[in-house]
Structures are given as structure tokens and as C-alpha cells.
Design a protein around this motif. Structure first.
Motif, PDB file in Angstrom:
ATOM      1  N   ASP A  89     -71.960   9.661   7.548  1.00 12.07           N
ATOM      2  CA  ASP A  89     -71.126  10.860   7.441  1.00 12.07           C
ATOM      3  C   ASP A  89     -69.918  10.704   8.348  1.00 12.07           C
ATOM      4  N   GLU A  90     -69.042  11.670   8.306  1.00 12.27           N
ATOM      5  CA  GLU A  90     -67.830  11.680   9.109  1.00 12.27           C
ATOM      6  C   GLU A  90     -68.033  12.639  10.271  1.00 12.27           C
ATOM      7  N   PRO A  91     -68.062  12.171  11.510  1.00  8.92           N
ATOM      8  CA  PRO A  91     -68.395  13.029  12.649  1.00  8.92           C
ATOM      9  C   PRO A  91     -67.539  14.285  12.765  1.00  8.92           C
ATOM     10  N   VAL A  92     -66.251  14.175  12.493  1.00 10.73           N
ATOM     11  CA  VAL A  92     -65.386  15.350  12.606  1.00 10.73           C
ATOM     12  C   VAL A  92     -65.799  16.408  11.592  1.00 10.73           C
ATOM     13  N   ARG A  93     -66.085  15.979  10.365  1.00 16.46           N
ATOM     14  CA  ARG A  93     -66.497  16.932   9.333  1.00 16.46           C
ATOM     15  C   ARG A  93     -67.874  17.525   9.658  1.00 16.46           C
ATOM     16  N   VAL A  94     -68.783  16.718  10.190  1.00 17.63           N
ATOM     17  CA  VAL A  94     -70.090  17.239  10.597  1.00 17.63           C
ATOM     18  C   VAL A  94     -69.902  18.327  11.643  1.00 17.63           C
ATOM     19  N   PHE A  95     -69.062  18.051  12.634  1.00 20.16           N
ATOM     20  CA  PHE A  95     -68.810  19.045  13.678  1.00 20.16           C
ATOM     21  C   PHE A  95     -68.210  20.310  13.075  1.00 20.16           C
ATOM     22  N   GLN A  96     -67.251  20.178  12.188  1.00 17.81           N
ATOM     23  CA  GLN A  96     -66.611  21.342  11.586  1.00 17.81           C
ATOM     24  C   GLN A  96     -67.603  22.174  10.777  1.00 17.81           C
ATOM     25  N   ARG A  97     -68.463  21.499  10.029  1.00 21.14           N
ATOM     26  CA  ARG A  97     -69.429  22.237   9.213  1.00 21.14           C
ATOM     27  C   ARG A  97     -70.410  23.001  10.090  1.00 21.14           C
ATOM     28  N   PHE A  98     -70.877  22.376  11.170  1.00 19.90           N
ATOM     29  CA  PHE A  98     -71.831  23.070  12.029  1.00 19.90           C
ATOM     30  C   PHE A  98     -71.150  24.106  12.921  1.00 19.90           C
ATOM     31  N   SER A  99     -69.916  23.892  13.296  1.00 19.29           N
ATOM     32  CA  SER A  99     -69.226  24.940  14.043  1.00 19.29           C
ATOM     33  C   SER A  99     -68.976  26.149  13.141  1.00 19.29           C
ATOM     34  N   THR A 100     -68.838  25.914  11.840  1.00 14.61           N
ATOM     35  CA  THR A 100     -68.711  27.013  10.879  1.00 14.61           C
ATOM     36  C   THR A 100     -70.024  27.779  10.764  1.00 14.61           C
ATOM     37  N   VAL A 101     -71.143  27.049  10.640  1.00 12.68           N
ATOM     38  CA  VAL A 101     -72.452  27.716  10.617  1.00 12.68           C
ATOM     39  C   VAL A 101     -72.676  28.484  11.914  1.00 12.68           C
ATOM     40  N   ASP A 102     -72.243  27.916  13.027  1.00  9.66           N
ATOM     41  CA  ASP A 102     -72.397  28.586  14.314  1.00  9.66           C
ATOM     42  C   ASP A 102     -71.627  29.902  14.330  1.00  9.66           C
ATOM     43  N   ALA A 103     -70.441  29.897  13.760  1.00 11.32           N
ATOM     44  CA  ALA A 103     -69.644  31.126  13.711  1.00 11.32           C
ATOM     45  C   ALA A 103     -70.305  32.177  12.818  1.00 11.32           C
ATOM     46  N   PHE A 143     -68.912  11.933  18.269  1.00 11.71           N
ATOM     47  CA  PHE A 143     -69.443  13.299  18.214  1.00 11.71           C
ATOM     48  C   PHE A 143     -69.639  13.860  19.622  1.00 11.71           C
ATOM     49  N   ALA A 144     -70.091  13.013  20.533  1.00 14.24           N
ATOM     50  CA  ALA A 144     -70.250  13.462  21.917  1.00 14.24           C
ATOM     51  C   ALA A 144     -68.916  13.902  22.502  1.00 14.24           C
ATOM     52  N   GLY A 145     -67.834  13.219  22.128  1.00 13.17           N
ATOM     53  CA  GLY A 145     -66.510  13.627  22.577  1.00 13.17           C
ATOM     54  C   GLY A 145     -66.091  14.961  21.991  1.00 13.17           C
ATOM     55  N   LEU A 146     -66.459  15.194  20.721  1.00 10.22           N
ATOM     56  CA  LEU A 146     -66.120  16.466  20.086  1.00 10.22           C
ATOM     57  C   LEU A 146     -66.831  17.636  20.754  1.00 10.22           C
ATOM     58  N   LEU A 147     -68.035  17.391  21.248  1.00  9.34           N
ATOM     59  CA  LEU A 147     -68.819  18.463  21.876  1.00  9.34           C
ATOM     60  C   LEU A 147     -68.176  19.001  23.144  1.00  9.34           C
ATOM     61  N   LYS A 148     -67.312  18.215  23.763  1.00  5.62           N
ATOM     62  CA  LYS A 148     -66.684  18.637  25.014  1.00  5.62           C
ATOM     63  C   LYS A 148     -65.622  19.708  24.789  1.00  5.62           C
ATOM     64  N   GLY A 149     -65.132  19.841  23.557  1.00  8.01           N
ATOM     65  CA  GLY A 149     -64.076  20.795  23.272  1.00  8.01           C
ATOM     66  C   GLY A 149     -62.723  20.271  23.715  1.00  8.01           C
ATOM     67  N   PRO A 151     -58.665  18.837  23.165  1.00  8.21           N
ATOM     68  CA  PRO A 151     -58.118  17.700  22.416  1.00  8.21           C
ATOM     69  C   PRO A 151     -59.010  16.465  22.577  1.00  8.21           C
ATOM     70  N   VAL A 152     -59.180  15.713  21.485  1.00 10.64           N
ATOM     71  CA  VAL A 152     -60.062  14.541  21.480  1.00 10.64           C
ATOM     72  C   VAL A 152     -59.232  13.292  21.237  1.00 10.64           C
ATOM     73  N   SER A 153     -59.444  12.305  22.085  1.00  5.66           N
ATOM     74  CA  SER A 153     -58.882  10.975  21.863  1.00  5.66           C
ATOM     75  C   SER A 153     -60.049   9.999  21.780  1.00  5.66           C
ATOM     76  N   TRP A 154     -60.039   9.138  20.745  1.00  2.00           N
ATOM     77  CA  TRP A 154     -61.179   8.231  20.530  1.00  2.00           C
ATOM     78  C   TRP A 154     -60.702   7.042  19.710  1.00  2.00           C
ATOM     79  N   PRO A 161     -58.505   5.888  14.681  1.00  2.00           N
ATOM     80  CA  PRO A 161     -58.561   6.529  15.997  1.00  2.00           C
ATOM     81  C   PRO A 161     -58.035   7.961  15.957  1.00  2.00           C
ATOM     82  N   LEU A 162     -58.391   8.720  16.977  1.00  2.00           N
ATOM     83  CA  LEU A 162     -57.866  10.070  17.182  1.00  2.00           C
ATOM     84  C   LEU A 162     -57.088  10.085  18.480  1.00  2.00           C
ATOM     85  N   GLN A 163     -55.971  10.827  18.481  1.00  2.00           N
ATOM     86  CA  GLN A 163     -55.149  10.919  19.682  1.00  2.00           C
ATOM     87  C   GLN A 163     -54.824  12.376  19.956  1.00  2.00           C
ATOM     88  N   ASN A 164     -55.430  12.927  21.014  1.00  2.60           N
ATOM     89  CA  ASN A 164     -55.183  14.325  21.419  1.00  2.60           C
ATOM     90  C   ASN A 164     -55.289  15.280  20.240  1.00  2.60           C
TER      91      ASN A 164
END
Length: 345
Positions: A89-103, A143-149, A151-154, A161-164
Motif C-alpha cells: 500500500d501507499e503509506p501516505v494514503r493509509v495515513f489519510q484513510r485512517f486519519s479520516t476514520v479517526d475524524a 509511516f512513523a514519520g507521518l505519525l509525528k505530524g 511537514p514530512v521529509s523522507w 521522496p517527500l520534502q516538507n
């Protein structure tokens, strides 16, 4: 502390039988899973986890969508995956889907991330099994970087890659509770410690105490790498009936069908009632009356020192009505008994 022990349920949305013993359409199975989640909330169960699969005997391929449906019709039960196959799967999309369920659920979402013991998702989404380890390790790192909240650089090898980069929607309160699912890999235990994440052990056969080395490894890794000990959990299959024999007979047809289907794919021998009886009596199959199941769960919690136990309550094509009765008994009778047993020790 008894108050911090959680008791949950898991399902893969096993395709069940309906009228005349015929298998239901997967669409109806998904509607049934929503009803099962609503009942779990009503009888006080702490958590329900939905497992991701991409095959004809399991209906749930998009856990987050089903979780959102359950979230909209429940009040308190925590909602998560069991597991999300992060490798394909795509970590960013996984995070977005679960942050949506969380909301939608007012902060009740969780995610359990795994490498996947079923591999159908890899060719389906264009991933090579040769990259099995790299895919999980790099995507978990992102995903661990996304959990920190914030801007994400990876940067890695499995995606651009992701930049800020900000990710939306952000988690409203705190962070998204994220577990690492572990089947039999010491490397996954160490990864969980590295990222300060809780660990969920999938124990589907044999005595639970044989997983004590994984618990010990987790604590040794915390000592060596630093950080705090996070909650540890166990996921195991089972079924609750009014009596031991009724529960056993209710489970056997579905269990036989499931084990022989998967066993045929993986080169196992065909299962028998004797093997199921042995796993029930001595292994990691939690089958029986509320009293029997409660005693076995309490023993596992004490033996392994875990904070959560999740019962996989569906095994093969068991009727929806049978599953609903098992959920009711688990919430109204098993859970109070487990807490009473633990409080006395």
C-alpha cells in the motif's frame, strides 16, 4: 492494572453461509460485518479490527471504508485494521484513510501495520515478492514519520521522496494509535521498538507461552535502544458458545473449510477434529463456554504480560447469526469474567 487491559475482536469478513447453506455474496457479508461491529459496541467490547485480504473467501479488502460505516453507527468502541498490509500500500494514503476514520469516529481509530502473510495484494498492486522486506521496512519508516505530524521529509527506494510535505487531514487530538503486527519475525519486534510502537502478536497455533521469547526480545530491545515499553497484544482465533461442546460443534465446519483451503494452498495436511480438539485444549484456539474462554484468555494475558487480547471470532463460512451470538457472549460474559480472574491474582 486491570483497568488498562483491553479485550477486542477481529474479523477478516470471512464469507459466510446463508439460506440453504449457500455462501453469501460478499456485499451482504460486508453489511453483516457492520452489524457485528454495532453489536460489539453495544455489549461493551473495547476494539474491533478488520483484516485486509484480496481473495474470494474474505470480503474485506478496504477495512477503512467498513470501519467508517461502523464509526458512524457506534459511540465508544475503538476501530482498527487487523492488519493493513503496508508493504503493498501507499503509506501516505493509509495515513489519510485512517486519519479520516479517526475524524469520523471522534478519535477512536487505530491501525495495525503488517507485512502480510497472504501475498495476493503484491501482484494485484504491482509489487514484487522479492522486495518483501524492503517494502515493509521503508514504508514503516515513512509511516512513523507521518505519525509525528507537521511537514514530512523522507527519502527511500520504494517511492518518490517527500520534502516538507503536509498531510491532510491531520490527526485532531494527539496521534494515531499504530501497532506493528508480528507473526514470527524477530526483525519486526525490533522495528516496533525502534519506532516506539506497540506490538501485536498473531498467535494462531501452539501454546501461547512459546511466544515468550518475542516478549523478552521486545523488552531487551527497549533496554538497549531506549524508549518506553509500549502495550503488547495478542490476536488469536476462537469462538464462544453456551457450552464447550456447542461452541466446538458450531466452529468445526467453518474451521475445517478454512484450514483445508489455506492448508491446501500452503502444503499443509488436512485438518481433523482431533487436531482442532488438541489446539482447543492445549494451543491457541479459544473455543468453549464463556467460562472456558475467559479462563484461557486470562491465562494468556498473565503468561505473556500483554495489555490487549483480540479474538478472531470468524473462522470460515460460519453463519452470521452464530457469529452474533459469539459476540454477545464475549462482551456480556467473557469480558467480565476475564477481569474478575485477573483482579483476584
Amino acid at each position: 492494572m486491570i483497568d488498562d487491559i483491553e479485550l477486542g475482536l477481529d474479523t477478516f469478513g470471512d464469507v459466510t453461509t446463508g439460506e440453504g447453506g449457500r455462501l453469501k455474496h460478499q456485499a451482504q457479508v460486508l453489511r453483516d460485518v457492520v452489524e457485528q461491529g454495532i453489536l460489539a459496541d453495544q455489549v461493551g467490547i473495547d476494539f474491533i479490527g478488520l483484516g485486509e485480504h484480496h481473495r474470494d473467501d474474505f470480503a474485506i479488502s478496504a477495512p477503512e471504508v467498513v470501519l467508517a460505516a461502523i464509526a458512524a453507527r457506534t459511540e465508544r468502541i475503538r476501530l482498527g485494521s487487523a492488519v493493513t498490509v503496508l508493504s503493498s500500500d501507499e503509506p501516505v494514503r493509509v495515513f489519510q484513510r485512517f486519519s479520516t476514520v479517526d475524524a469520523i469516529s471522534n478519535g477512536r481509530a487505530e491501525v495495525i501495520l503488517g507485512r502480510g502473510s497472504f501475498t495476493e495484494s503484491f501482484p494485484l498492486f504491482g509489487y514484487a515478492l522479492n522486495d518483501y522486506e524492503t517494502l515493509f521496512s521503508e514504508k514503516l519508516d515513512l509511516f512513523a514519520g507521518l505519525l509525528k505530524g507537521g511537514p514530512v521529509s523522507w527519502q527511500g527506494t520504494v517511492r518518490p521522496p517527500l520534502q516538507n510535505q503536509m498531510i491532510y487531514p491531520p490527526i485532531e487530538n494527539g496521534t494515531l494509535k499504530t501497532w506493528v503486527g508480528v507473526g514470527g519475525s524477530p526483525e519486526s519486534v525490533v522495528r516496533a521498538v525502534n519506532y516506539g510502537l506497540p506490538m501485536m502478536l498473531a498467535i494462531i497455533g501452539g501454546e501461547p507461552k512459546r511466544f515468550l521469547p518475542f516478549i523478552d526480545l521486545y523488552h531487551r530491545a527497549v533496554d538497549q535502544l531506549g524508549g518506553e515499553v509500549q502495550p503488547l497484544g495478542v490476536h488469536s482465533p476462537g469462538h464462544v458458545g453456551e457450552t464447550d461442546e456447542q461452541a466446538f460443534e458450531d466452529l468445526w465446519p467453518g474451521y475445517e473449510a478454512l484450514q483445508n483451503r489455506i492448508g491446501g494452498e500452503r502444503g499443509w495436511g488436512r485438518t481433523t477434529k482431533e487436531r482442532m480438539r488438541m489446539e482447543t485444549d492445549m494451543g491457541s484456539l479459544y473455543v468453549g463456554s464463556p467460562e472456558t474462554v475467559a479462563k484461557k484468555i486470562a491465562n494468556t494475558i498473565k503468561t505473556l504480560g500483554i495489555k490487549r487480547f483480540d479474538l478472531k471470532y470468524a473462522s470460515g463460512p460460519m453463519p452470521h447469526e452464530t457469529l452474533m451470538k459469539s459476540i454477545e457472549l464475549y462482551g456480556t460474559r467473557v469480558m467480565p469474567m476475564v477481569k474478575d480472574i485477573l483482579a483476584k491474582d
